[in-house]
Write a protein that holds these residues in place. Structure first.
Motif, mmCIF file in Angstrom:
data_model
loop_
_atom_site.group_PDB
_atom_site.id
_atom_site.type_symbol
_atom_site.label_atom_id
_atom_site.label_comp_id
_atom_site.label_asym_id
_atom_site.label_seq_id
_atom_site.Cartn_x
_atom_site.Cartn_y
_atom_site.Cartn_z
ATOM 1 N N HIS A 99 -6.221 -19.927 -10.480
ATOM 2 C CA HIS A 99 -6.383 -18.552 -9.983
ATOM 3 C C HIS A 99 -5.837 -18.430 -8.558
ATOM 4 O O HIS A 99 -5.116 -17.471 -8.231
ATOM 5 N N GLN A 100 -6.155 -19.402 -7.699
ATOM 6 C CA GLN A 100 -5.679 -19.383 -6.314
ATOM 7 C C GLN A 100 -4.162 -19.446 -6.245
ATOM 8 O O GLN A 100 -3.527 -18.709 -5.477
ATOM 9 N N ALA B 226 -11.875 -17.159 -10.825
ATOM 10 C CA ALA B 226 -11.979 -17.272 -9.368
ATOM 11 C C ALA B 226 -13.220 -18.045 -8.937
ATOM 12 O O ALA B 226 -13.270 -18.579 -7.832
#
Length: 326
Positions: free
Chosen positions: A85-86, A145
């Motif tokens: 996600h990052q 996240a």
């Protein structure tokens, strides 16, 4: 090895970083990133020994804008999804993102999750007991996240915390046998997300507590879990940490893994740090797995060694009066 898969992906054109910095997420000390242009690489990791390793080699730890990313897969699934996600949020849509990991660290389930999420993916490259695969950057599922998680006892944790699901058995056992009163200056080495720290600060007598933790996410959680003005938070490798003042007591549940195999030398290094900075009348309160060979080190470093309980898996030890060489 990660380097062989990285080189293969670059040589075969499976991963072709465009202009811009290359974000490398969570590489481990010893990973060889030399196949990438050093002046373009930015290493981001919350684990202090890895951060220090790559900083010493001249890698930047801040930068951007990023044109591509490399994800060094961690073992925990929630942490792996959070890294993906990052990465996706850090590069432009359509940018190449290389996902790399060992089979024992769950690369196949991670690839499956990415496929089910609808990412455009290249062919996986297998080498050295692992796989690498290039993804085309697109928004990742919001649930990946991994926001802070509430666990037993009113604590919060994050995916890279040890025992993120709740207090581990060893720490719970140690907290239960701490004396009713503790001395003024105490340290919690490998403090994690603050479970033992809260137990320490509940005892009368404590004026200052050093929480020393190598994982930045865990220390961030500890700051929330231990809102006490007597607590000082240190993002540091406990085996290299130097306090401003000697400690009257050290309480710790030291790690003994950096990979899958047990590494007793890591726990021994924690014990040596405690010994080095304990006052002459100081005491170490330690929990460790019973199979770990810490006895010889403890008897070499402390005048008093006492078995204070535990269970079939964990041993609780009180070691007092550090021996100083003359």
């Amino acid at each position: 090895m990660r380097s062989t898969r990285l080189e293969m992906a670059l040589d075969q054109g499976a991963f072709a970083p465009p202009a811009g910095d290359i974000l490398v997420l969570r590489p481990r000390a010893g990973d060889d990133l030399s196949a990438l242009s050093r002046d373009r690489v930015v290493v981001e990791t919350g684990f202090r020994p890895d951060h220090d390793h790559f900083t010493a080699k001249g890698y930047r730890t801040t930068g951007g804008p990023f044109g591509s990313a490399v994800i060094c897969l961690p073992r925990a699934k929630a942490a792996a999804l959070a890294l993906i996600h990052q990465a996706m949020a850090s590069v432009p849509a359509g940018a190449p993102v290389l996902l790399d990991g060992q089979k024992t660290d769950g690369i196949d389930p991670a690839i499956k999750a990415c496929r089910e999420a609808g990412f455009d993916m290249g062919e996986s490259l297998s080498k050295a007991h692992g796989k690498a695969i290039c993804l085309t950057a697109a928004p990742a599922p919001a649930g990946w996240a991994a926001p802070p998680r509430a666990v037993e006892g009113g604590f919060v944790t994050l995916p890279f915390c040890f025992s993120a699901d709740g207090p581990d058995r060893g720490s719970a056992l140690l907290a239960a046998v701490l004396p009713d009163r503790l001395p003024a200056h105490v340290a919690d080495l490998g403090a994690g997300w603050g479970y033992l720290a809260r137990a320490i600060l509940s005892r009368p007598g404590v004026q200052h507590l050093d929480l020393v933790e190598a994982e930045a996410q865990a220390l961030d959680c500890a700051r929330q879990n231990v809102p006490d003005p007597r607590a000082a938070f240190h993002w540091a490798d406990a085996t290299a940490f130097k306090p401003k003042h000697m400690w009257d007591a050290v309480v710790m549940n030291p790690p003994f893994h950096t990979g899958r195999e047990a590494e007793p030398d890591l726990g021994i290094a924690f014990i040596r740090t405690a010994h080095r900075y304990l006052a002459p009348s100081g005491t170490l309160w330690l929990v460790a797995n019973r199979h770990l060979p810490y006895d010889r080190t403890l008897t070499t470093l402390f005048r008093q060694i006492e078995d204070i309980g535990g269970d079939a898996t964990f041993r609780l030890t009180r070691a007092a009066l550090p021996i100083r060489s003359r």
